[in-house]
Enzyme design. Structure first.
Site, short mmCIF file in Angstrom:
data_model
loop_
_atom_site.label_atom_id
_atom_site.label_comp_id
_atom_site.label_asym_id
_atom_site.label_seq_id
_atom_site.Cartn_x
_atom_site.Cartn_y
_atom_site.Cartn_z
N ASP A 1 0.91 -1.18 -0.12
CA ASP A 1 -0.08 0.01 0.18
C ASP A 1 0.87 1.19 0.01
OD1 ASP A 1 0.78 -0.05 2.74
OD2 ASP A 1 -1.09 0.48 3.47
N TYR B 1 2.98 4.64 0.70
CA TYR B 1 3.62 5.37 1.83
C TYR B 1 2.63 6.30 2.59
CZ TYR B 1 8.26 4.09 -0.43
OH TYR B 1 9.22 3.63 -1.13
N PHE C 1 6.42 1.97 -4.43
CA PHE C 1 7.69 2.38 -3.84
C PHE C 1 8.47 3.61 -4.39
CE2 PHE C 1 7.74 -2.12 -4.48
CZ PHE C 1 7.77 -2.79 -3.14
N HIS D 1 10.76 -9.00 0.21
CA HIS D 1 10.40 -7.66 0.29
C HIS D 1 11.72 -6.65 0.48
CE1 HIS D 1 8.68 -3.59 1.11
NE2 HIS D 1 7.54 -4.03 0.44
#
Length: 238
Positions: free
Chosen positions: A78, A80, A91, A202
Site C-alpha cells: 500500500d 507510503y 515504492f 521485500h
C-alpha cells in the site's frame, strides 16, 4: 511554514471515471460492481470524517503506463503513509523527498546488479513511462496508519488488473517482492505461461538480506531485461 502536502480529494468514483480508456475497459467488471461502490463509500466516508488520505491521485500508475505498453510489473502493498511521500506509484516518492529504506535498497540492488549509481531522485515516473507498472495492491492509505485501507475492496480491483495483464499475450516480467506480491504468482501462472515471474523477499531492511530469497542479490533488473530483449520487447533503462 512548508506547504501542506497534497492529499486525496473525493469522490473516488471520479478518479475511476477519469482513467484512460484502455484501463477503463479492463476495469469495467469492477467499476460497475457493488464492490466498487462499497470501496468508494468507504474512502469517501473516511475523507468526510476528516482523515488525511494519500496519494492525491490513487490511480496514477494506470494513468502513466498504458495497458498495451506494460512490459514489467512491480507490485507493492500500500502507499507510503508519511506526509508528502506517496504519489500513486509503488515504492516511488516525489522528486525532493528522501527515498525511504525500501527504495534505498532497490537502488542498492540496481547498483549490485547493473552498476547503476543511486539516482538523485526517488521519483520512479521514468520507469512508469517505459512500461513498468508500479502497482500497489491497496491504492489509498491514511496518514500515519499503514494498511488502514486494506481489506476494503482495493485488492479485488488490483487482482483484476494483474489478471488482465497476465491474460494478455504480450510477454511481461512480473517482479514479485514480499509475501503480498508473491501471493499473486499462482494467479499469473494460471492465466498464461508466456510471462517471467521473479520472486524475492521485500526490499524492506527487515527482509532484504534474509533467506529464503534475499532481495539484495536477486538480479531481477538484469533478468527482466534479458527476458524482454529475448522476446523482442526491448530493455528497460532502469
Amino acid at each position: 511554514m512548508p506547504p501542506t502536502p497534497p492529499r486525496f480529494a473525493p469522490p473516488l468514483a471520479a478518479h475511476f471515471e477519469a482513467l484512460p480508456a484502455d484501463w477503463r475497459a479492463q476495469a469495467a467488471a469492477f467499476t460497475g460492481s457493488p464492490a466498487c461502490a462499497s470501496l468508494c463509500a468507504f474512502v469517501d466516508g473516511r475523507a468526510a470524517a476528516g482523515a488525511t488520505i494519500y496519494p492525491p491521485r490513487p490511480l496514477r500508475a494506470l494513468e502513466l503506463t498504458p495497458f498495451a505498453q506494460v512490459r514489467a510489473v512491480i507490485l507493492g502493498q500500500d502507499p507510503y503513509h508519511g506526509a508528502g511521500q506517496a504519489h500513486g506509484l509503488a515504492f516511488s516518492v516525489p522528486d525532493g523527498v528522501r527515498p525511504p529504506p525500501s527504495l534505498r535498497n532497490i537502488f542498492l540492488e540496481l547498483k549490485l546488479d547493473l552498476g547503476i549509481a543511486p539516482p538523485a531522485s526517488g521519483d520512479l515516473s521514468r520507469w512508469a513511462r517505459q512500461g513498468v507498472l508500479l502497482l500497489n495492491a491497496v491504492m489509498t492509505v491514511e496518514e500515519g496508519r499503514p494498511a488502514s485501507h486494506a481489506g476494503q475492496g482495493w485488492e479485488r480491483f488490483t487482482d483484476l488488473i494483474v489478471e488482465s495483464l497476465a491474460r494478455d499475450a504480450a510477454p511481461k516480467a512480473f517482479l514479485l517482492w514480499g509475501a503480498h506480491a508473491l501471493a499473486k504468482a499462482p494467479m499469473i501462472a494460471a492465466a498464461s505461461r508466456s510471462h517471467l515471474v521473479l520472486a524475492a523477499n521485500h526490499p524492506s531492511p527487515l527482509s532484504a538480506r534474509r533467506p529464503p530469497q534475499p532481495f539484495l542479490g536477486c538480479r531481477h533488473f538484469s533478468r527482466a531485461n534479458e527476458f524482454l530483449a529475448g522476446r523482442g520487447r526491448g530493455t528497460i533503462d532502469w
